[in-house]
Design a protein around this motif. Structure first.
Motif, PDB file in Angstrom:
ATOM      1  N   THR A  25       0.831  -1.202   0.000  1.00  0.00           N
ATOM      2  CA  THR A  25       0.000   0.000   0.000  1.00  0.00           C
ATOM      3  C   THR A  25       0.865   1.251   0.000  1.00  0.00           C
ATOM      4  OG1 THR A  25      -1.777  -1.147   1.165  1.00  0.00           O
ATOM      5  CG2 THR A  25      -1.776   1.262   1.265  1.00  0.00           C
ATOM      6  N   ALA A  28       2.345   1.876  -3.388  1.00  0.00           N
ATOM      7  CA  ALA A  28       1.323   2.373  -4.316  1.00  0.00           C
ATOM      8  C   ALA A  28       0.997   3.838  -4.050  1.00  0.00           C
ATOM      9  CB  ALA A  28       0.057   1.526  -4.210  1.00  0.00           C
ATOM     10  N   VAL A  92      -4.601   4.496  -0.993  1.00  0.00           N
ATOM     11  CA  VAL A  92      -4.132   4.421  -2.376  1.00  0.00           C
ATOM     12  C   VAL A  92      -5.035   5.273  -3.269  1.00  0.00           C
ATOM     13  CG1 VAL A  92      -3.735   2.877  -4.338  1.00  0.00           C
ATOM     14  CG2 VAL A  92      -3.160   2.129  -2.030  1.00  0.00           C
ATOM     15  N   SER A 102      -3.203  -2.644  -6.406  1.00  0.00           N
ATOM     16  CA  SER A 102      -2.902  -1.809  -5.241  1.00  0.00           C
ATOM     17  C   SER A 102      -4.120  -1.662  -4.336  1.00  0.00           C
ATOM     18  CB  SER A 102      -2.409  -0.438  -5.700  1.00  0.00           C
ATOM     19  OG  SER A 102      -1.206  -0.563  -6.427  1.00  0.00           O
TER      20      SER A 102
END
Length: 467
Positions: A25, A28, A92, A102
């Motif tokens: 995470t 991303a 994200v 993601s």
């Protein structure tokens, strides 16, 4: 700041010690700083992702792929997300590469860390419960993410439709209130034939009501999902019978009639249901924008325009012209509609961009659909409460337009003939006389006959009058 270190394919990275998300995470979030709109902006999508993960956990538990302890912890974590908790951990950006990986990993990591705390372990202590091996078991982004999208869009539609229905009801109420007010209808911005202001508002209500039904039909298409197909629809890494069972559980948890797609390979790459849904939103946006245009025209003036209705004043309209009040609410609806129409083009292009067994542009599709629903919901509420319910009619203006119009001569054509009617209309236009006065003057009809034929009973519906 206190930190913890996590490791993935690309190496180590430090994270905030209390972060519910994990390393994928974090990567991303660094890679995709595009819109500034995080997943948390769309709680319906997070709720849907949690339902997918909970359904998978229970199915894996029943099929002896997860221990009771792990499954219970995962489901408990998902339940908190479904109830609206911890959504700030979904950081994200909604637009991202990787076909939604993601977003899926953001969900996997948050759920894993919540579950770890329930089992008495530290955040990031994944040897006890892993985001991929446990939370994502029997899944791929390529089936979990679009399935959650199908569900999340339905939840967003559920939130939107009441706003649309309430706007429709407000228009119906105005239709009843204005039923007695005769006015001129117009085609191509020229005088046509008489109607009532109530009929005009009734038509607005009917056209919006049609799309409530169309949205329901579009949602039905979103109930067929590819969950259980994993990477490309073949079901690799799932036990036999998993797909049917996991979708059954999802239907129960979500209370939506979710069913497995008849062909999971086709369903994994096909964006047809999303394209159809987007088209319905575009159709609705076009109708709302046309209606807003009409409201602006009907209220134009106040002294040098049509001036048949008054919109409630919302704010001063000019920094230079004192006393000016603009139709700002319909204008805002117009702009919302333009954005929804543009979003439909983005969805169309993204759907076409699919290649072979997957469409990597799904994040663009999902973002635009959810954003359009969110915008339309707020805009419909705005239009209803800040415009429609406060509209009043200028009855004298409407009556004056009818009296001075040449268009009313259409009602006399069956009795004086088209040629006579055309001649009288032209004469009225050039001399400034009324149609009624010229008809009587030439003794084409008596005053009593003209009054009868130009009465609302004769002009506003199929005629029941005979001379």
């Amino acid at each position: 700041m206190n930190t913890r270190s996590e490791y993935d394919l690309l190496g180590n990275m430090d994270l905030p010690a209390d972060a519910l998300y994990g390393i994928q995470t974090q990567r991303a979030a660094q890679n995709f700083a595009i819109t500034g709109v995080p997943i948390s902006h769309f709680p319906e999508l997070i709720k849907a992702l949690a339902m997918v993960k909970a359904s998978a956990a229970r199915t894996n538990q029943e099929m002896h792929l997860l221990t009771d302890e792990k499954a219970d912890a995962i489901v408990a974590a998902c339940q908190e997300l479904i109830l609206g908790q911890h959504h700030d951990a979904f950081i994200v950006d909604v637009i991202q590469g990787g076909a939604g990986t993601s977003t899926n990993m953001n969900a996997n990591e948050v759920i894993a860390n919540l579950a770890l705390t329930k089992l008495g372990h530290k955040l990031g202590d994944y040897q006890h419960l892993h985001p991929n091996d446990d939370v994502n078991r029997s899944q791929s982004t390529n089936d979990a993410y679009p399935t959650a999208a199908c569900l999340g869009i339905q939840f967003a539609a559920d939130n939107f439709v009441p706003s649309l229905a309430s706007l429709k009801a407000a228009l119906e109420e105005k239709g009843k209130a204005f039923a007695h007010i005769v006015k001129m209808g117009r085609t191509q911005l020229q005088d046509a034939v008489p109607m009532t202001l109530g009929q005009e508002f009734d038509a607005f209500a009917v056209t919006l009501g049609e799309d409530i039904d169309r949205i329901s039909e579009a949602c039905a298409l979103l109930c067929e999902v590819n969950l259980g197909g994993t990477a490309i629809g073949t079901g690799i890494n799932t036990p036999e019978g998993y797909a049917t069972r996991v979708v059954e559980k999802l239907a129960t948890i979500s209370t939506k009639p979710m069913v497995p797609a008849s062909n999971l390979v086709e369903a994994t790459s096909d964006m047809g249901a999303f394209v159809f849904f987007s088209g319905i939103l575009k159709r609705l946006a076009i109708k709302l924008s046309k209606m807003s245009n009409d409201l602006r025209l009907l209220s134009s003036g106040p002294r040098t325009g049509l001036g048949e209705i008054n919109l409630p004043p919302m704010q001063p309209g000019s920094s230079i012209m004192p006393g000016k009040v603009n139709p700002v609410i319909p204008e805002a609806m117009n702009q919302t509609a333009y954005q929804v129409i543009a979003s439909d083009l983005a969805v169309s292009l993204a759907a076409e961009a699919g290649q072979l067994q997957l469409n990597a542009m799904e994040p663009m599709i999902i973002y635009n659909l959810l954003n359009s629903l969110k915008m339309l919901k707020e805009a419909c509420h705005m239009l209803e409460t800040r415009c429609i319910r406060g509209i009043t009619a200028n009855e004298a203006v409407c009556a004056g337009h009818v009296e001075n119009s040449i268009g009313i001569i259409t009602a006399l054509v069956p009795h004086i003939g088209y040629s006579n009617a055309s001649r009288i209309a032209r004469q009225a236009l050039t001399t400034g006389s009324t149609v009624k006065a010229l008809i009587i003057e030439e003794q084409l009809l008596t005053e009593e006959q003209v009054n009868l034929l130009l009465s609302p009973e004769s002009m506003l519906s199929p005629s029941k009058v005979s001379l």
